[in-house]
Design a protein around this motif. Sequence first.
Motif, mmCIF file in Angstrom:
data_model
loop_
_atom_site.group_PDB
_atom_site.id
_atom_site.type_symbol
_atom_site.label_atom_id
_atom_site.label_comp_id
_atom_site.label_asym_id
_atom_site.label_seq_id
_atom_site.Cartn_x
_atom_site.Cartn_y
_atom_site.Cartn_z
ATOM 1 N N TRP A 1 47.290 44.080 40.332
ATOM 2 C CA TRP A 1 46.740 43.164 41.352
ATOM 3 C C TRP A 1 47.860 42.358 42.002
ATOM 4 N N CYS A 2 48.777 41.843 41.197
ATOM 5 C CA CYS A 2 49.879 41.042 41.734
ATOM 6 C C CYS A 2 50.754 41.872 42.674
ATOM 7 N N GLU A 3 51.005 43.125 42.285
ATOM 8 C CA GLU A 3 51.831 43.992 43.119
ATOM 9 C C GLU A 3 51.125 44.322 44.429
ATOM 10 N N GLU A 4 49.835 44.653 44.361
ATOM 11 C CA GLU A 4 49.083 45.023 45.563
ATOM 12 C C GLU A 4 48.907 43.845 46.513
ATOM 13 N N ASN A 5 48.879 42.637 45.974
ATOM 14 C CA ASN A 5 48.645 41.447 46.800
ATOM 15 C C ASN A 5 49.918 40.647 47.059
ATOM 16 N N ALA A 6 51.065 41.245 46.725
ATOM 17 C CA ALA A 6 52.365 40.606 46.957
ATOM 18 C C ALA A 6 52.431 39.222 46.339
ATOM 19 N N TYR A 7 51.813 39.092 45.162
ATOM 20 C CA TYR A 7 51.840 37.817 44.445
ATOM 21 C C TYR A 7 53.128 37.742 43.628
ATOM 22 N N PRO A 8 53.939 36.717 43.818
ATOM 23 C CA PRO A 8 55.208 36.637 43.077
ATOM 24 C C PRO A 8 54.948 36.343 41.601
ATOM 25 N N GLY A 9 55.604 37.070 40.738
ATOM 26 C CA GLY A 9 55.415 36.822 39.319
ATOM 27 C C GLY A 9 54.115 37.422 38.817
ATOM 28 N N TYR A 10 53.355 36.622 38.061
ATOM 29 C CA TYR A 10 52.142 37.132 37.425
ATOM 30 C C TYR A 10 51.061 36.060 37.403
#
Length: 206
Positions: free
Chosen positions: A46-55
């Motif tokens: 989810w973080c990768e798909e939504n360009a969320y930095p970190g976790y």
Amino acid sequence: MADIKSLFVTRLYHAKLSEHGPKIDAEELDASCITIAEDDEAGQIWCEENAYPGYTSYASLTDLPWRFPIFADLVKALDLHVAEFAKDLEFDLDGRELQLEDLWINILPEGGTHSSHLHPHSVISGTTYVAMPDGASALKLEDPRSARMMAAPARRKDAREDFRTFIYVKPQVGDVLLWESWLRHEVPMNMAEAERISVSFNYSWA
């Protein structure tokens, strides 16, 4: 003489987590957050798909208190802090209590930010801080009237804290901050080389 007073106050609760509830081992909580992040493949995706930095576990894990006893103890402590804040806010809860709605882990690496946002449908939101290395970003709170100050001049740099447009709060490990969920807030860029770790949560009216 003119009568000048403050109206429509915005409250911020700042306390040590240890003031209420069971004792939370800071090192165990830190290690638990890191272990969960490493094992949570759905959260990582989810973080990768939504360009969320970190976790963040916000979109993947909804049962942390059930999975890990330390998070169950954390909720017991948070319940007491939130009840104390609700009392200060003079809420009329009509015999009901504010209850935990969701709770999630945030791990922000060097250079990571969390943009300005609020928490719709909740009553009280907050964060407790697990790792705050030197240079870790503060919490930035925005005056909720900002959108209505269309022609207002900027405040002086030495203006009183309750007159400033933005307030920066630098919590320590083991602190808990609470605010009403409509208050817009953000986490500026993490300038620390190490990760900034926190656990955030929302409470709703049962």
